[in-house]
Scaffold this active site. Structure first.
Site, PDB file in Angstrom:
ATOM      1  N   ASP A  59      51.957  38.513  45.206  1.00 14.17           N
ATOM      2  CA  ASP A  59      52.521  38.064  44.039  1.00 14.17           C
ATOM      3  C   ASP A  59      53.025  36.704  44.042  1.00 14.17           C
ATOM      4  O   ASP A  59      53.886  36.197  45.232  1.00 14.17           O
ATOM      5  CB  ASP A  59      53.718  39.148  43.526  1.00 14.17           C
ATOM      6  CG  ASP A  59      53.988  38.939  42.039  1.00 14.17           C
ATOM      7  OD1 ASP A  59      53.438  38.106  41.365  1.00 14.17           O
ATOM      8  OD2 ASP A  59      54.966  39.418  41.684  1.00 14.17           O
ATOM      9  N   HIS A  86      46.107  30.729  43.296  1.00  7.90           N
ATOM     10  CA  HIS A  86      45.368  32.113  43.634  1.00  7.90           C
ATOM     11  C   HIS A  86      44.524  31.419  44.961  1.00  7.90           C
ATOM     12  O   HIS A  86      44.243  32.173  45.638  1.00  7.90           O
ATOM     13  CB  HIS A  86      44.366  32.512  42.459  1.00  7.90           C
ATOM     14  CG  HIS A  86      45.251  33.257  41.554  1.00  7.90           C
ATOM     15  ND1 HIS A  86      46.099  33.961  41.853  1.00  7.90           N
ATOM     16  CD2 HIS A  86      45.236  32.736  40.241  1.00  7.90           C
ATOM     17  CE1 HIS A  86      46.544  34.183  40.288  1.00  7.90           C
ATOM     18  NE2 HIS A  86      46.142  33.570  39.582  1.00  7.90           N
ATOM     19  N   LEU A 133      41.203  46.822  62.346  1.00 11.02           N
ATOM     20  CA  LEU A 133      41.949  47.178  61.146  1.00 11.02           C
ATOM     21  C   LEU A 133      41.115  47.472  60.068  1.00 11.02           C
ATOM     22  O   LEU A 133      39.941  47.082  59.709  1.00 11.02           O
ATOM     23  CB  LEU A 133      42.581  45.797  60.651  1.00 11.02           C
ATOM     24  CG  LEU A 133      43.332  45.868  59.349  1.00 11.02           C
ATOM     25  CD1 LEU A 133      44.769  46.672  59.360  1.00 11.02           C
ATOM     26  CD2 LEU A 133      43.509  44.207  58.781  1.00 11.02           C
TER      27      LEU A 133
HETATM   28  C1  FPP Z   1      49.666  37.761  41.329  1.00 13.78           C
HETATM   29  O1  FPP Z   1      50.217  36.576  41.164  1.00 13.78           O
HETATM   30  C2  FPP Z   1      48.321  37.452  42.020  1.00 13.78           C
HETATM   31  C3  FPP Z   1      47.429  37.904  41.451  1.00 13.78           C
HETATM   32  C4  FPP Z   1      46.967  38.764  40.292  1.00 13.78           C
HETATM   33  C5  FPP Z   1      45.981  37.613  42.217  1.00 13.78           C
HETATM   34  C6  FPP Z   1      46.169  37.616  43.528  1.00 13.78           C
HETATM   35  C7  FPP Z   1      44.626  37.378  43.901  1.00 13.78           C
HETATM   36  C8  FPP Z   1      44.364  36.610  45.173  1.00 13.78           C
HETATM   37  C9  FPP Z   1      45.626  36.343  46.310  1.00 13.78           C
HETATM   38  C10 FPP Z   1      43.153  36.120  45.597  1.00 13.78           C
HETATM   39  C11 FPP Z   1      42.340  37.435  46.114  1.00 13.78           C
HETATM   40  C12 FPP Z   1      41.324  36.793  46.747  1.00 13.78           C
HETATM   41  C13 FPP Z   1      40.376  37.666  47.376  1.00 13.78           C
HETATM   42  C14 FPP Z   1      39.536  37.065  48.231  1.00 13.78           C
HETATM   43  C15 FPP Z   1      40.215  39.129  47.239  1.00 13.78           C
HETATM   44  P1  FPP Z   1      50.907  35.815  39.912  1.00 13.78           P
HETATM   45  O2  FPP Z   1      49.455  35.163  39.383  1.00 13.78           O
HETATM   46  O3  FPP Z   1      50.999  37.260  38.966  1.00 13.78           O
HETATM   47  O4  FPP Z   1      51.570  35.161  40.127  1.00 13.78           O
HETATM   48  P2  FPP Z   1      53.050  34.814  39.082  1.00 13.78           P
HETATM   49  O5  FPP Z   1      54.063  36.114  38.952  1.00 13.78           O
HETATM   50  O6  FPP Z   1      53.827  33.627  39.719  1.00 13.78           O
HETATM   51  O7  FPP Z   1      52.393  34.357  37.740  1.00 13.78           O
END
Ligand code: FPP
Length: 242
Positions: free
Chosen positions: A23, A40, A133
């Protein structure tokens, strides 16, 4: 005098299964005046670094929350950007063979469409006998949705006369979840300062330790995992006993 190389000491009690709610990507980007997608993108890099590190220190299972059943509500542009990162990761997976990570997906993949599903199945198949893993990527995942899908399968077996409802146990339910055959998650880490579960591994986390950290996921580094592992080792886990 030659410098003494510091040996990496694994903590005395290592969790078998770690879950991470990745997050804070959006806030990380906003703080820098960048589009959310940029967060992201760096978040996906962090995901690779931390997966590699978990494997290195001897964690057996890691589940990362990449996309929830609720995340479709985000702007289409952002959803597309996350799907693109997933696609790139899948295309890249051949290059990670040497890392010996067994990659699996949990969640309702049917929403992703056939070409994506085939790529995912290919990566799962390619890595299924790897002995390092086990990485679960939770995509279009929701803990409640997972339980509903599992319960439906159990109900079907009851309807077909294959299963007696009185014989249903906790193990019956566990065996119908996406994580069937894996140990329950024993440590869940949520960075970014949010103090919520957000529908992540609801059944499997019954006895998990939670560690909430004040750092945004793109900034999360190996030393932060070390801190979480040290905290986990300190906690006295009693499983409801004394
Ligand atoms: C939450 O942060 C994050 C997500 C909803 C997406 C997470 C995805 C990735 C880290 C990339 C995944 C990649 C692969 C290769 C599977 P947020 O956007 O809710 O952050 P915020 O709360 O600050 O808005």
């Amino acid at each position: 005098m030659a410098k003494h190389k510091q040996e990496k000491q694994a903590p005395a009690v290592l969790p078998k299964h770690i879950g991470i709610i990745m997050d804070g990507n959006g806030r990380w980007a906003k703080l820098r005046g960048l589009p959310r997608f940029a967060g992201h993108k760096i978040g996906a890099k962090t995901f690779k670094t931390i997966t590699r590190y978990c494997n290195q220190v001897g964690v057996r299972y890691l589940t990362v929350y990449a996309f929830s059943t609720e995340n479709w509500k985000r702007p289409q542009e952002e959803v597309d950007a996350i799907l693109k990162l997933l696609d790139e990761y899948l295309d890249d997976a051949e290059n990670f063979k040497k890392e010996n990570v067994r990659t699996r997906f949990i969640g309702d993949l049917s929403a992703l469409g056939e070409p994506f599903i085939q790529k995912i199945r290919h990566v799962e198949e390619m890595s299924k006998d790897f002995t390092g893993l086990t990485l679960n990527i939770a995509f279009n995942y929701g803990g409640r949705d997972e339980i509903v899908r599992g319960v439906r399968k159990i109900a079907e077996r009851c309807r077909a006369g294959e299963l007696d409802p009185d014989s249903i146990t906790e193990e019956t339910i566990s065996s119908q979840l996406d994580t069937a055959g894996q140990p329950d998650v024993d440590l869940i880490i949520r960075p970014s300062g949010e103090l919520r579960l957000s529908n992540f591994m609801l059944w499997q986390s019954a006895y998990a330790e939670y560690i909430f950290m004040d750092i945004l996921w793109p900034d999360f580094a190996e030393r932060d995992l070390d801190r979480a592992l040290a905290e986990f080792a300190r906690r006295n886990r009693r499983f409801g006993g004394v």
